[in-house]
Design a protein around this motif. Structure first.
Motif, PDB file in Angstrom:
ATOM      1  N   THR A  35       0.881  -1.224  -0.057  1.00 48.97           N
ATOM      2  CA  THR A  35      -0.049   0.080   0.089  1.00 48.97           C
ATOM      3  C   THR A  35       0.842   1.507   0.117  1.00 48.97           C
ATOM      4  N   ILE A  66     -13.501  -5.749  -9.682  1.00 43.46           N
ATOM      5  CA  ILE A  66     -13.536  -5.055  -8.378  1.00 43.46           C
ATOM      6  C   ILE A  66     -14.612  -5.293  -7.831  1.00 43.46           C
ATOM      7  N   THR A  69     -14.581  -8.824  -6.159  1.00 41.96           N
ATOM      8  CA  THR A  69     -13.778  -9.163  -4.847  1.00 41.96           C
ATOM      9  C   THR A  69     -14.241  -8.236  -3.681  1.00 41.96           C
ATOM     10  N   LEU A  70     -15.032  -6.882  -3.794  1.00 43.93           N
ATOM     11  CA  LEU A  70     -15.493  -6.251  -2.755  1.00 43.93           C
ATOM     12  C   LEU A  70     -16.453  -6.837  -2.137  1.00 43.93           C
ATOM     13  N   ALA A  75     -12.587  -8.609   1.585  1.00 41.04           N
ATOM     14  CA  ALA A  75     -12.501  -7.236   0.768  1.00 41.04           C
ATOM     15  C   ALA A  75     -11.561  -6.392   1.437  1.00 41.04           C
ATOM     16  N   GLU A  76     -11.206  -6.506   2.793  1.00 44.28           N
ATOM     17  CA  GLU A  76     -10.338  -5.632   3.312  1.00 44.28           C
ATOM     18  C   GLU A  76      -8.803  -5.771   2.827  1.00 44.28           C
ATOM     19  N   VAL A  78      -8.452  -5.972  -0.453  1.00 42.03           N
ATOM     20  CA  VAL A  78      -8.643  -5.634  -1.627  1.00 42.03           C
ATOM     21  C   VAL A  78      -8.839  -3.740  -1.777  1.00 42.03           C
ATOM     22  N   GLU A  79      -9.627  -3.583  -0.498  1.00 42.00           N
ATOM     23  CA  GLU A  79     -10.111  -2.095  -0.366  1.00 42.00           C
ATOM     24  C   GLU A  79      -8.613  -1.195  -0.511  1.00 42.00           C
ATOM     25  N   PRO A  80      -7.670  -1.352   0.296  1.00 41.62           N
ATOM     26  CA  PRO A  80      -6.504  -0.583   0.591  1.00 41.62           C
ATOM     27  C   PRO A  80      -5.623  -0.325  -0.849  1.00 41.62           C
ATOM     28  N   LEU A  82      -7.050  -0.452  -4.048  1.00 43.49           N
ATOM     29  CA  LEU A  82      -7.943  -0.126  -5.254  1.00 43.49           C
ATOM     30  C   LEU A  82      -7.333   0.597  -6.179  1.00 43.49           C
ATOM     31  N   ASN A  84      -6.956   3.582  -8.810  1.00 43.47           N
ATOM     32  CA  ASN A  84      -7.695   4.919  -8.674  1.00 43.47           C
ATOM     33  C   ASN A  84      -7.878   5.336 -10.068  1.00 43.47           C
TER      34      ASN A  84
END
Length: 178
Positions: A35, A66, A69-70, A75-76, A78-80, A82, A84
């Motif tokens: 990240t 996306i 997967t969310l 999902a936690e 993938v979220e950080p 993602l 842009n």
């Protein structure tokens, strides 16, 4: 010295496959440095390219991948990381990010001669992609703390192979130079 790109491999993942129970703990470990690496690349204006499996859903596009997967149980993870609005996305079907994808063309259009490979799985997609990059005469860096594995012994061997046989730079994410 040319241009660099950060390539995030297979991190948009629902983790509903057979090896997920072995993979998820190493993804959790790799996620913080990964990240930070993505954030640094974006800050420095380095292209961030997501190369991701489509999980056999040939009618899907990256937005659907996306969303799927969310909606999953991890999902936690993938979220950080993602994509842009500035991120680029290449859908792949096999282990290498280059195999029958437009990635080589995209990198040439961006003037990229150095790629930083992060994501998963070290002993599979990262290794095969590093080999294909080496064959294409691209410089390769793999931040060992920003890649996840299924089998630790195979991952360690893969990192050694990339360094020795493909002249890849294997280092910590915080020391990556774009």
């Amino acid at each position: 010295m040319g241009n660099s790109a950060l390539i995030v491999i297979d991190m948009i993942n629902a983790y509903d496959h057979a090896d997920a129970e072995l993979l998820v703990p190493t993804v959790r470990t790799a996620l913080p440095p990964l990240t930070r690496l993505i954030d640094r690349a974006r800050t420095e204006g380095v292209p961030v390219i997501y190369a991701n499996d489509n999980f056999g859903e040939w009618r899907s596009h990256h937005g659907e991948i996306i969303a799927t997967t969310l909606a999953g149980k991890n999902a936690e993870l993938v979220e950080p990381i993602l994509p842009n609005d500035d991120s680029l996305f290449v859908v792949k079907a096999r282990h290498s990010i280059f195999y029958e994808t437009p990635l080589s063309y995209l990198l040439s259009q961006l003037g990229v001669d150095h790629i930083v490979l992060c994501g998963q799985v070290t002993e599979q997609c990262i290794l095969y992609s590093a080999l294909d990059a080496h064959i294409r005469q691209l410089r390769v860096t793999v931040p060992e703390d920003a890649v996840a594995h299924i089998h630790e012994d195979l991952a360690e061997a893969a990192l050694r192979m990339m360094e020795r046989n493909m002249s890849a730079s294997i280092l910590k994410a915080e020391t990556v130079e774009f």
